[in-house]
Design a protein around this motif. Sequence first.
Motif, PDB file in Angstrom:
ATOM      1  N   UNK A 199      22.517  50.513 -14.864  1.00  0.00           N
ATOM      2  CA  UNK A 199      22.703  51.816 -15.509  1.00  0.00           C
ATOM      3  C   UNK A 199      21.317  52.364 -15.826  1.00  0.00           C
ATOM      4  N   UNK A 200      20.964  53.459 -15.168  1.00  0.00           N
ATOM      5  CA  UNK A 200      19.655  54.068 -15.376  1.00  0.00           C
ATOM      6  C   UNK A 200      19.682  54.850 -16.662  1.00  0.00           C
ATOM      7  N   UNK A 201      18.854  54.419 -17.622  1.00  0.00           N
ATOM      8  CA  UNK A 201      18.805  55.100 -18.911  1.00  0.00           C
ATOM      9  C   UNK A 201      17.503  54.782 -19.612  1.00  0.00           C
ATOM     10  N   UNK A 202      17.072  55.703 -20.438  1.00  0.00           N
ATOM     11  CA  UNK A 202      15.943  55.453 -21.328  1.00  0.00           C
ATOM     12  C   UNK A 202      16.435  54.754 -22.593  1.00  0.00           C
ATOM     13  N   UNK A 203      17.676  55.085 -22.976  1.00  0.00           N
ATOM     14  CA  UNK A 203      18.220  54.561 -24.228  1.00  0.00           C
ATOM     15  C   UNK A 203      19.741  54.550 -24.149  1.00  0.00           C
TER      16      UNK A 203
END
Length: 104
Positions: free
Chosen positions: A23-27
């Motif tokens: 899951x591509x996420x910063x947060x």
Amino acid sequence: MIRKRPAEDEKKVIVEFEVPGSVWAERINLVGDFNDWDRESLPFVHSRDENWHVELVLDEGSEYRFRYLVDGDLWGYDWHADKHLPGPDGACDSIVVAKVGPAS
């Protein structure tokens, strides 16, 4: 994925929530009944196994609605949750039952 194990206090259960590292996420934050849907209080940690993790101690036998907040605005739900119900906004809420063993 959700994992549960007994806590030292027999009236509590340790619940670990995991989101795949793909899951591509910063947060990612965990929001739900257990934190009054606070969008900041339960951030996931990107761990050595490259997955996202957060752990809570919950009251044994209780049920909690929750969702994942990804980068502040995308609400996701967990297909591995014990139950699913429509939320007030019409989207799906995940339900975790704080019980070691099969959910009731």
